[in-house]
Motif scaffolding. Structure first.
Motif, PDB file in Angstrom:
ATOM      1  N   ALA A 271       0.841  -1.195   0.000  1.00 35.72           N
ATOM      2  CA  ALA A 271       0.000   0.000   0.000  1.00 35.72           C
ATOM      3  C   ALA A 271       0.878   1.248   0.000  1.00 35.72           C
ATOM      4  O   ALA A 271       1.884   1.311   0.701  1.00 35.72           O
ATOM      5  CB  ALA A 271      -0.908  -0.006   1.221  1.00 35.72           C
ATOM      6  N   ASP A 272       0.493   2.235  -0.798  1.00 37.10           N
ATOM      7  CA  ASP A 272       1.214   3.500  -0.857  1.00 37.10           C
ATOM      8  C   ASP A 272       1.211   4.117   0.545  1.00 37.10           C
ATOM      9  O   ASP A 272       0.147   4.387   1.102  1.00 37.10           O
ATOM     10  CB  ASP A 272       0.524   4.432  -1.854  1.00 37.10           C
ATOM     11  CG  ASP A 272       1.289   5.714  -2.069  1.00 37.10           C
ATOM     12  OD1 ASP A 272       1.796   6.275  -1.085  1.00 37.10           O
ATOM     13  OD2 ASP A 272       1.368   6.158  -3.219  1.00 37.10           O
ATOM     14  N   PRO A 273       2.382   4.365   1.140  1.00 36.84           N
ATOM     15  CA  PRO A 273       2.410   4.888   2.515  1.00 36.84           C
ATOM     16  C   PRO A 273       1.682   6.210   2.680  1.00 36.84           C
ATOM     17  O   PRO A 273       1.085   6.466   3.726  1.00 36.84           O
ATOM     18  CB  PRO A 273       3.915   5.050   2.785  1.00 36.84           C
ATOM     19  CG  PRO A 273       4.570   4.083   1.868  1.00 36.84           C
ATOM     20  CD  PRO A 273       3.731   4.082   0.628  1.00 36.84           C
ATOM     21  N   ALA A 274       1.711   7.055   1.661  1.00 30.27           N
ATOM     22  CA  ALA A 274       1.056   8.355   1.764  1.00 30.27           C
ATOM     23  C   ALA A 274      -0.430   8.287   1.445  1.00 30.27           C
ATOM     24  O   ALA A 274      -1.145   9.262   1.638  1.00 30.27           O
ATOM     25  CB  ALA A 274       1.733   9.358   0.823  1.00 30.27           C
ATOM     26  N   LEU A 275      -0.893   7.137   0.958  1.00 33.01           N
ATOM     27  CA  LEU A 275      -2.312   6.940   0.635  1.00 33.01           C
ATOM     28  C   LEU A 275      -2.827   5.688   1.321  1.00 33.01           C
ATOM     29  O   LEU A 275      -3.723   5.010   0.824  1.00 33.01           O
ATOM     30  CB  LEU A 275      -2.496   6.818  -0.885  1.00 33.01           C
ATOM     31  CG  LEU A 275      -1.974   7.983  -1.730  1.00 33.01           C
ATOM     32  CD1 LEU A 275      -2.030   7.635  -3.208  1.00 33.01           C
ATOM     33  CD2 LEU A 275      -2.782   9.241  -1.449  1.00 33.01           C
ATOM     34  N   PHE A 276      -2.224   5.362   2.451  1.00 34.71           N
ATOM     35  CA  PHE A 276      -2.453   4.079   3.117  1.00 34.71           C
ATOM     36  C   PHE A 276      -3.930   3.833   3.399  1.00 34.71           C
ATOM     37  O   PHE A 276      -4.457   2.758   3.130  1.00 34.71           O
ATOM     38  CB  PHE A 276      -1.656   4.039   4.417  1.00 34.71           C
ATOM     39  CG  PHE A 276      -1.603   2.679   5.067  1.00 34.71           C
ATOM     40  CD1 PHE A 276      -0.543   1.826   4.807  1.00 34.71           C
ATOM     41  CD2 PHE A 276      -2.598   2.265   5.938  1.00 34.71           C
ATOM     42  CE1 PHE A 276      -0.477   0.574   5.413  1.00 34.71           C
ATOM     43  CE2 PHE A 276      -2.546   1.019   6.545  1.00 34.71           C
ATOM     44  CZ  PHE A 276      -1.480   0.175   6.280  1.00 34.71           C
ATOM     45  N   HIS A 277      -4.630   4.829   3.935  1.00 38.71           N
ATOM     46  CA  HIS A 277      -6.017   4.634   4.338  1.00 38.71           C
ATOM     47  C   HIS A 277      -6.889   4.215   3.175  1.00 38.71           C
ATOM     48  O   HIS A 277      -7.643   3.252   3.247  1.00 38.71           O
ATOM     49  CB  HIS A 277      -6.576   5.917   4.954  1.00 38.71           C
ATOM     50  CG  HIS A 277      -5.921   6.293   6.238  1.00 38.71           C
ATOM     51  ND1 HIS A 277      -6.008   7.560   6.772  1.00 38.71           N
ATOM     52  CD2 HIS A 277      -5.158   5.586   7.110  1.00 38.71           C
ATOM     53  CE1 HIS A 277      -5.326   7.612   7.911  1.00 38.71           C
ATOM     54  NE2 HIS A 277      -4.810   6.429   8.129  1.00 38.71           N
ATOM     55  N   ALA A 278      -6.766   4.941   2.057  1.00 35.07           N
ATOM     56  CA  ALA A 278      -7.622   4.659   0.900  1.00 35.07           C
ATOM     57  C   ALA A 278      -7.290   3.311   0.287  1.00 35.07           C
ATOM     58  O   ALA A 278      -8.181   2.515  -0.026  1.00 35.07           O
ATOM     59  CB  ALA A 278      -7.467   5.764  -0.144  1.00 35.07           C
ATOM     60  N   ALA A 279      -5.988   3.024   0.125  1.00 33.24           N
ATOM     61  CA  ALA A 279      -5.589   1.792  -0.553  1.00 33.24           C
ATOM     62  C   ALA A 279      -5.923   0.562   0.270  1.00 33.24           C
ATOM     63  O   ALA A 279      -6.470  -0.426  -0.243  1.00 33.24           O
ATOM     64  CB  ALA A 279      -4.094   1.834  -0.863  1.00 33.24           C
ATOM     65  N   SER A 296      -1.054 -11.097   0.766  1.00 36.09           N
ATOM     66  CA  SER A 296      -0.018 -10.059   0.838  1.00 36.09           C
ATOM     67  C   SER A 296      -0.591  -8.699   1.224  1.00 36.09           C
ATOM     68  O   SER A 296       0.008  -7.684   0.994  1.00 36.09           O
ATOM     69  CB  SER A 296       0.722  -9.941  -0.509  1.00 36.09           C
ATOM     70  OG  SER A 296      -0.138  -9.441  -1.508  1.00 36.09           O
ATOM     71  N   VAL A 297      -1.769  -8.722   1.826  1.00 38.83           N
ATOM     72  CA  VAL A 297      -2.353  -7.493   2.363  1.00 38.83           C
ATOM     73  C   VAL A 297      -2.537  -7.681   3.856  1.00 38.83           C
ATOM     74  O   VAL A 297      -3.265  -8.564   4.289  1.00 38.83           O
ATOM     75  CB  VAL A 297      -3.709  -7.173   1.704  1.00 38.83           C
ATOM     76  CG1 VAL A 297      -4.287  -5.902   2.296  1.00 38.83           C
ATOM     77  CG2 VAL A 297      -3.544  -7.013   0.195  1.00 38.83           C
ATOM     78  N   PRO A 308      -3.597  -9.441  -4.648  1.00 40.41           N
ATOM     79  CA  PRO A 308      -3.567  -8.097  -4.070  1.00 40.41           C
ATOM     80  C   PRO A 308      -2.299  -7.336  -4.423  1.00 40.41           C
ATOM     81  O   PRO A 308      -2.281  -6.106  -4.394  1.00 40.41           O
ATOM     82  CB  PRO A 308      -3.673  -8.356  -2.564  1.00 40.41           C
ATOM     83  CG  PRO A 308      -3.183  -9.746  -2.382  1.00 40.41           C
ATOM     84  CD  PRO A 308      -3.594 -10.496  -3.612  1.00 40.41           C
ATOM     85  N   ALA A 309      -1.214  -8.066  -4.738  1.00 44.12           N
ATOM     86  CA  ALA A 309       0.018  -7.390  -5.147  1.00 44.12           C
ATOM     87  C   ALA A 309      -0.214  -6.588  -6.419  1.00 44.12           C
ATOM     88  O   ALA A 309       0.261  -5.455  -6.564  1.00 44.12           O
ATOM     89  CB  ALA A 309       1.128  -8.415  -5.364  1.00 44.12           C
ATOM     90  N   LEU A 310      -0.964  -7.161  -7.349  1.00 41.78           N
ATOM     91  CA  LEU A 310      -1.260  -6.441  -8.581  1.00 41.78           C
ATOM     92  C   LEU A 310      -2.168  -5.248  -8.313  1.00 41.78           C
ATOM     93  O   LEU A 310      -2.075  -4.218  -8.988  1.00 41.78           O
ATOM     94  CB  LEU A 310      -1.901  -7.382  -9.596  1.00 41.78           C
ATOM     95  CG  LEU A 310      -1.008  -8.523 -10.098  1.00 41.78           C
ATOM     96  CD1 LEU A 310      -1.762  -9.386 -11.096  1.00 41.78           C
ATOM     97  CD2 LEU A 310       0.260  -7.968 -10.736  1.00 41.78           C
ATOM     98  N   PHE A 311      -3.041  -5.383  -7.321  1.00 43.06           N
ATOM     99  CA  PHE A 311      -3.904  -4.260  -6.943  1.00 43.06           C
ATOM    100  C   PHE A 311      -3.059  -3.080  -6.484  1.00 43.06           C
ATOM    101  O   PHE A 311      -3.226  -1.946  -6.951  1.00 43.06           O
ATOM    102  CB  PHE A 311      -4.872  -4.690  -5.842  1.00 43.06           C
ATOM    103  CG  PHE A 311      -5.586  -3.542  -5.178  1.00 43.06           C
ATOM    104  CD1 PHE A 311      -6.706  -2.970  -5.766  1.00 43.06           C
ATOM    105  CD2 PHE A 311      -5.138  -3.016  -3.970  1.00 43.06           C
ATOM    106  CE1 PHE A 311      -7.366  -1.906  -5.160  1.00 43.06           C
ATOM    107  CE2 PHE A 311      -5.790  -1.959  -3.362  1.00 43.06           C
ATOM    108  CZ  PHE A 311      -6.913  -1.405  -3.966  1.00 43.06           C
ATOM    109  N   HIS A 312      -2.132  -3.331  -5.548  1.00 42.56           N
ATOM    110  CA  HIS A 312      -1.320  -2.232  -5.028  1.00 42.56           C
ATOM    111  C   HIS A 312      -0.361  -1.693  -6.091  1.00 42.56           C
ATOM    112  O   HIS A 312      -0.051  -0.494  -6.108  1.00 42.56           O
ATOM    113  CB  HIS A 312      -0.560  -2.678  -3.784  1.00 42.56           C
ATOM    114  CG  HIS A 312      -1.455  -2.842  -2.585  1.00 42.56           C
ATOM    115  ND1 HIS A 312      -2.216  -1.817  -2.085  1.00 42.56           N
ATOM    116  CD2 HIS A 312      -1.728  -3.925  -1.799  1.00 42.56           C
ATOM    117  CE1 HIS A 312      -2.910  -2.238  -1.042  1.00 42.56           C
ATOM    118  NE2 HIS A 312      -2.630  -3.515  -0.861  1.00 42.56           N
ATOM    119  N   ALA A 313       0.118  -2.557  -6.984  1.00 44.87           N
ATOM    120  CA  ALA A 313       0.941  -2.072  -8.093  1.00 44.87           C
ATOM    121  C   ALA A 313       0.129  -1.160  -8.999  1.00 44.87           C
ATOM    122  O   ALA A 313       0.622  -0.136  -9.490  1.00 44.87           O
ATOM    123  CB  ALA A 313       1.494  -3.248  -8.891  1.00 44.87           C
ATOM    124  N   ALA A 314      -1.132  -1.516  -9.213  1.00 45.50           N
ATOM    125  CA  ALA A 314      -2.006  -0.675 -10.039  1.00 45.50           C
ATOM    126  C   ALA A 314      -2.265   0.669  -9.379  1.00 45.50           C
ATOM    127  O   ALA A 314      -2.352   1.703 -10.046  1.00 45.50           O
ATOM    128  CB  ALA A 314      -3.323  -1.399 -10.320  1.00 45.50           C
TER     129      ALA A 314
END
Length: 589
Positions: A271-279, A296-297, A308-314
């Motif tokens: 998860a993007d650290p600066a967008l953690f809540h939304a992601a 992996s979440v 989920p890895a592809l989700f966070h990469a997206a």
């Protein structure tokens, strides 16, 4: 028609193959790739505890804080806290821990006034309307409030900061965006460690070209080709032909053309650290619905579904695109959980690539390097051919994003659809009135020219900030520039009209709040835009720049809009109403 079908088939095949190569990070397991190597700022138990406890409303706040001690010592202290039975899901508990071990965000910066700043820029003298001229002067003053210098301690003890040190002062956007964005060399999204595995749209070469043009070529001889070749291209776009993206010249061979098109691809599975809540919130809900696995979440129970890895990469790739977040990247369900950014071959990214190569061809020629100029010009021509073959929709009369998995265009309005008009990245590079007239007709058919605040980013009501009803300064700028350069008179008039509308919304909001904002609502033409993972930000670098550019370009015809009583600050208006009420009551008594 046969050539076009072959082109589309080979492009589709190459895109799918390349996506798998890039998504795996060259053979490395995507699920093991965090946004950076820091166990404080980019991954790990402390980051998850702070963000999951919602100590701050904005996920970016924590990852911008400076550590008071080494990361290992802080992690040991956190483990001791957990072992002692503390409730680390409590915001109060985690807030107390952070106060002990971290300094507030922004503590690594000093205020700096640009040394080359002048009190009154010459171009404001050409602005005919005195109110706009005065307003332009006020906006110009804001650069001083956005100047920052990074403290030497960041250089000397970089392990205590998420900030990336640069020796020279910078201009920051404002609000939560305390760091610089874009720099020389390898170009990350911004000046934080958690930005180092993604970039932004590759416009550095264009900025360099404009700067060199303004300085009349006098600094051309001091540049090396390593600097000129825009290293951002290495990271910001992945060639669908799977060739070395640093070269950005490989082609998908077809019987009739050499099309090369790009899509963004960021290799990170966290998860993007600066967008953690939304992601993470979206990932958790998707797991609950069985749309994502939980292997992996770190948040929810186990359930079958997509990786989920592809989700966070997206998600990270959407950030790299510059449109974070937008329905442009969503799949068939039309919501955030279906985000598939790497499937999309975007119009704007490929236009920027084309424009960069054209700029490099021009710079090479002016330097007397005809061989290099010819190589870049050949790349420009291949890019135009590919844009025409794959992204142009003859049915709609405009260019559309292309989904490399479905093999279909994204047939929805996004402002980026008209960007090939910018530097004429289509055909043979000569603006064609018939094509550009069809694009104007497309804009009218989509009803996107009816709003008082300019052109909407899209016509989709998704709740994301890069969708309706928000208007963004860089989008308005590129739309206006694209139309202004057209041979079609109606397009040029539209550019001027849109410039007036954008100035209106900025002017009225400044009168109301004494501030410039990062985005606005084009539907109301009044207040700042909303939606997305954080509140609208005050500042704001690109807003200031676009308005000043429009005053420079159209200042001789622009006029300040009337400002109604609604523009009176709310508190003053409330006080006025209460005062009048008291007066009326007194008279009645």
């Amino acid at each position: 028609m046969w050539c076009r079908r072959v082109s589309l088939f080979l492009l589709h095949l190459a895109a799918v193959l390349c996506e798998r190569v890039s998504a795996q990070g060259g053979g490395e397991d995507l699920a093991n790739i965090a946004a950076c190597d820091s166990e404080i700022y980019c991954s790990g138990r402390l980051l998850e505890a702070v963000q999951n406890a919602h100590v701050f409303n904005d996920s970016k706040t924590f990852v911008d804080m400076k550590m008071k001690s080494d990361g290992d010592e802080i992690l040991r202290a956190f483990d001791t806290l957990v072992a002692g039975g503390a409730d680390v899901t409590s915001a109060d508990v985690m807030q107390e821990f952070l106060q002990q071990w971290f300094d507030p965000p922004g503590s690594e910066l000093e205020v700096w006034e640009p040394s080359d700043w002048r009190e009154s820029p010459d171009f404001l003298n050409t602005v005919a309307d005195s109110s706009l001229r005065e307003w332009g002067q006020q906006i110009h003053q804001l650069w001083n409030s956005l100047g920052r210098k990074i403290k030497p301690d960041v250089r000397d003890r970089p392990h205590l900061y998420s900030m990336l040190y640069v020796p020279h002062p910078v201009i920051v956007p404002g609000g939560r965006f305390r760091e610089f964005y874009y720099w020389f060399g390898f170009i990350p999204n911004g000046g934080r460690v958690y930005y180092t595995r993604r970039s932004q749209p590759p416009v550095f070469t264009l900025a360099m070209r404009d700067y060199l043009d303004k300085t009349s070529m006098k600094e051309y001889t001091f540049l090396t080709w390593q600097q000129c070749a825009d290293p951002a291209l290495f990271h910001a776009a992945v060639a669908t032909a799977c060739a070395d993206p640093a070269l950005f010249h490989a082609a998908v061979a077809t019987a009739c053309a050499d099309p090369v098109l790009f899509h963004a691809a960021v290799a990170t599975a966290c998860a993007d650290p600066a967008l953690f809540h939304a992601a993470v919130a979206t990932a958790c809900e998707s797991e609950r619905l069985g749309l994502l696995r939980s292997d992996s979440v770190s948040c929810c129970c186990s359930s079958p579904g997509a990786d989920p890895a592809l989700f966070h990469a997206a998600v990270a790739t959407a950030c790299e695109s510059g449109w974070d977040f937008s329905s442009r990247w969503f799949g068939s369900s039309g919501d955030f959980s279906s985000i598939r950014t790497t499937d999309i071959i975007p119009v704007d990214l490929n236009v920027f690539m084309c424009a960069c190569e054209a700029a490099l061809a021009n710079i090479s020629l002016r330097l007397g390097d005809s061989g290099t100029a010819a190589r870049y010009q050949a790349a420009v021509e291949r890019r135009r051919t590919a844009i025409d073959a794959v992204l142009w929709s003859d049915q709609e009369g405009v260019w559309l994003d292309y989904n490399s998995v479905t093999g279909q265009h994204t047939n929805r309005f996004y402002a980026s659809n008209i960007f090939p008009l910018y530097t004429t990245c289509y055909g043979d590079g000569t603006a064609r009135a018939d094509i550009e007239g069809r694009v104007v007709d497309y804009l009218k058919k989509e009803n996107v020219l009816i709003y008082p605040g300019g052109v909407p980013t899209s016509t989709v009501h998704s709740g994301e900030q890069w969708d309706f009803p928000n208007g963004w300064p860089p989008i308005q700028h590129l739309v206006i520039e694209a139309l202004a350069a057209s041979p079609v008179r109606e397009a040029r008039q539209l550019a001027q009209d849109l410039a007036q509308r954008w100035v209106n919304v900025n002017y009225r909001q400044f009168a109301r709040t004494q501030a410039m904002w990062e985005k606005y609502d084009v539907e109301t033409g009044e207040h700042p835009g909303s939606g997305g993972e954080y509140d609208v930000q005050v500042g704001f670098g690109w807003t200031n720049g676009v308005v000043l550019h429009l005053l420079d370009k159209y200042g001789h015809v622009l006029r300040a809009p009337p400002v109604s009583t609604a523009a009176v600050p709310v508190l003053h208006l409330v006080s006025l109403i209460l005062g009048l009420s008291a007066f009326v009551l007194t008279v009645q008594l």
